[in-house]
Design an enzyme around this catalytic site. Structure first.
Site, PDB file in Angstrom:
ATOM      1  N   ARG A  57      38.205  26.023 -46.385  1.00 35.41           N
ATOM      2  CA  ARG A  57      38.749  25.508 -47.642  1.00 35.41           C
ATOM      3  C   ARG A  57      38.269  26.345 -48.822  1.00 35.41           C
ATOM      4  O   ARG A  57      38.993  26.591 -49.774  1.00 35.41           O
ATOM      5  CB  ARG A  57      38.343  24.036 -47.823  1.00 35.41           C
ATOM      6  CG  ARG A  57      39.013  23.103 -46.825  1.00 35.41           C
ATOM      7  CD  ARG A  57      38.652  21.674 -47.084  1.00 35.41           C
ATOM      8  NE  ARG A  57      39.154  21.231 -48.379  1.00 35.41           N
ATOM      9  CZ  ARG A  57      38.696  20.131 -48.990  1.00 35.41           C
ATOM     10  NH1 ARG A  57      37.716  19.429 -48.452  1.00 35.41           N
ATOM     11  NH2 ARG A  57      39.200  19.761 -50.148  1.00 35.41           N
ATOM     12  N   VAL A  91      37.898  19.698 -55.295  1.00 38.39           N
ATOM     13  CA  VAL A  91      36.700  20.545 -55.181  1.00 38.39           C
ATOM     14  C   VAL A  91      37.068  22.025 -55.384  1.00 38.39           C
ATOM     15  O   VAL A  91      36.198  22.889 -55.286  1.00 38.39           O
ATOM     16  CB  VAL A  91      35.994  20.324 -53.818  1.00 38.39           C
ATOM     17  CG1 VAL A  91      35.368  18.928 -53.779  1.00 38.39           C
ATOM     18  CG2 VAL A  91      36.933  20.514 -52.629  1.00 38.39           C
ATOM     19  N   ASP A  92      38.356  22.278 -55.707  1.00 38.70           N
ATOM     20  CA  ASP A  92      38.724  23.661 -56.053  1.00 38.70           C
ATOM     21  C   ASP A  92      38.382  23.883 -57.534  1.00 38.70           C
ATOM     22  O   ASP A  92      38.063  22.932 -58.255  1.00 38.70           O
ATOM     23  CB  ASP A  92      40.231  23.902 -55.785  1.00 38.70           C
ATOM     24  CG  ASP A  92      41.137  23.018 -56.647  1.00 38.70           C
ATOM     25  OD1 ASP A  92      41.950  22.257 -56.086  1.00 38.70           O
ATOM     26  OD2 ASP A  92      41.010  23.082 -57.884  1.00 38.70           O
ATOM     27  N   HIS A 107      33.769  14.672 -57.163  1.00 38.27           N
ATOM     28  CA  HIS A 107      33.531  14.805 -55.720  1.00 38.27           C
ATOM     29  C   HIS A 107      32.862  16.129 -55.387  1.00 38.27           C
ATOM     30  O   HIS A 107      32.880  16.560 -54.231  1.00 38.27           O
ATOM     31  CB  HIS A 107      34.843  14.675 -54.942  1.00 38.27           C
ATOM     32  CG  HIS A 107      35.383  13.273 -54.946  1.00 38.27           C
ATOM     33  ND1 HIS A 107      36.657  12.972 -54.525  1.00 38.27           N
ATOM     34  CD2 HIS A 107      34.832  12.103 -55.329  1.00 38.27           C
ATOM     35  CE1 HIS A 107      36.853  11.662 -54.646  1.00 38.27           C
ATOM     36  NE2 HIS A 107      35.768  11.111 -55.147  1.00 38.27           N
ATOM     37  N   CYS A 118      15.680  19.459 -50.514  1.00 35.74           N
ATOM     38  CA  CYS A 118      14.998  19.331 -51.816  1.00 35.74           C
ATOM     39  C   CYS A 118      15.942  19.060 -52.986  1.00 35.74           C
ATOM     40  O   CYS A 118      15.494  18.893 -54.121  1.00 35.74           O
ATOM     41  CB  CYS A 118      14.197  20.613 -52.100  1.00 35.74           C
ATOM     42  SG  CYS A 118      15.220  22.029 -52.563  1.00 35.74           S
ATOM     43  N   GLY A 173      48.683  13.439 -59.419  1.00 33.61           N
ATOM     44  CA  GLY A 173      48.562  13.997 -58.067  1.00 33.61           C
ATOM     45  C   GLY A 173      47.494  13.349 -57.206  1.00 33.61           C
ATOM     46  O   GLY A 173      46.812  14.029 -56.446  1.00 33.61           O
ATOM     47  N   SER A 175      46.733   9.808 -54.593  1.00 35.13           N
ATOM     48  CA  SER A 175      47.382   8.701 -53.872  1.00 35.13           C
ATOM     49  C   SER A 175      46.834   7.339 -54.276  1.00 35.13           C
ATOM     50  O   SER A 175      47.362   6.304 -53.883  1.00 35.13           O
ATOM     51  CB  SER A 175      47.187   8.886 -52.363  1.00 35.13           C
ATOM     52  OG  SER A 175      45.789   8.947 -52.072  1.00 35.13           O
ATOM     53  N   ASN A 199      53.166  11.788 -60.629  1.00 40.64           N
ATOM     54  CA  ASN A 199      52.944  11.950 -59.198  1.00 40.64           C
ATOM     55  C   ASN A 199      54.255  12.278 -58.477  1.00 40.64           C
ATOM     56  O   ASN A 199      55.339  11.958 -58.979  1.00 40.64           O
ATOM     57  CB  ASN A 199      52.323  10.652 -58.622  1.00 40.64           C
ATOM     58  CG  ASN A 199      51.327  10.931 -57.522  1.00 40.64           C
ATOM     59  OD1 ASN A 199      50.443  11.764 -57.668  1.00 40.64           O
ATOM     60  ND2 ASN A 199      51.511  10.260 -56.382  1.00 40.64           N
TER      61      ASN A 199
END
Ligand code: APR
Length: 234
Positions: A57, A91-92, A107, A118, A173, A175, A199
């Site tokens: 990813r 997460v992009d 996220h 740590c 975008g 759900s 959406n």
């Protein structure tokens, strides 16, 4: 009169940049079991499989370019007479690549690495492996800095403060299947903000939005941004 806007984005805003969504036909959760690649238990059981999933990813995300929807939100931030916070579940880094500055990754982010021993964070290499030593404590317990199911999303207090001061909340975008993000619309509605969903198809929470525009993000987002700039900057 300045306007405070909070925008929640999900995988759908990056779909037209070639990055897969999770729950659409053939999506990531049709190809991988969540419990194997997106839970702390899955990572403890098989860290190699988890690193393989996120390495792929991370490579896709590094190749991807922002689309017209990301650029429209960057334009909104630059021109708005008010404040804009983008809270992304993604997460992009496509919002940042498009020029957005005020972006909160609830996220986590593929470009980040975290030491499970740590808590040290650093910029993730393109390919991560379970034996990578942490730069701070040298423990071989490095993981992607991504929030997994069963873990607490990042900066929830900052998000709740922004929602409490919002005049407009826009969801793009997503759900509406995953909490706490799926509840943001109720928080915004409760404090009297105007709520908008952009959406491809109605989300699970569509009925809770005052305004819904269906279609691909590269069409609905630039249209909505143009109308909003005309309204607030008039
Ligand atoms: N334009 C606009 N919306 C789109 C497009 C598009 N081109 N393509 C798909 N969508 C919409 C789909 O209709 C769907 O409602 O994007 C949404 C994608 O939903 P999901 O795949 O569930 O992704 P998301 O809502 O971001 O998932 C939330 O779940 O698995 C976890 O941590 C993961 O952050 C993710 C969270």
């Amino acid at each position: 009169m300045t306007t405070n806007i909070v925008i929640l984005t999900g995988a759908g805003i990056s779909a037209e940049s070639g990055l897969g969504t999770f729950r659409d036909e053939g999506g990531l959760w049709a190809q991988h079991r969540i419990e194997d690649v997106a839970t702390p238990e899955g990572f403890a059981r098989n860290p190699d499989l988890v690193h393989e999933f996120y390495n792929a990813r991370r490579a896709n995300a590094a190749e991807a370019a922002p689309n017209a929807a990301h650029y429209a939100l960057a334009e909104l931030e630059a021109k708005l007479d008010g404040t804009l916070l983008i809270v992304t579940q993604n997460v992009d880094s496509l919002h940042e690549k498009a020029g957005s500055k005020n972006v909160l990754h609830m996220h986590g982010i593929l470009a980040g690495a975290l030491c499970a021993a740590c808590g040290h964070r650093w910029e993730a290499p393109a390919v991560m492996a379970k034996e990578d030593p942490c730069p701070a404590c040298a423990a071989p317990q490095t993981r992607p800095d991504v929030v997994w199911f069963g873990e607490i999303p990042y900066e929830m207090e900052r998000i709740e403060d922004a929602l409490s001061a919002a005049d407009i909340f826009v969801s793009i975008g997503t759900s509406g299947e995953v909490y706490p993000a799926a509840n943001f619309v109720s928080h915004a509605d409760y404090i009297g903000a105007h709520t908008v969903e952009l959406n491809l198809e109605p989300s699970a929470g569509a009925s809770r939005f005052a305004e819904v525009h269906l279609g691909p993000a590269t069409e609905t987002v630039p249209q909505w941004v143009a109308s909003e700039l005309a309204r607030t900057n008039s």
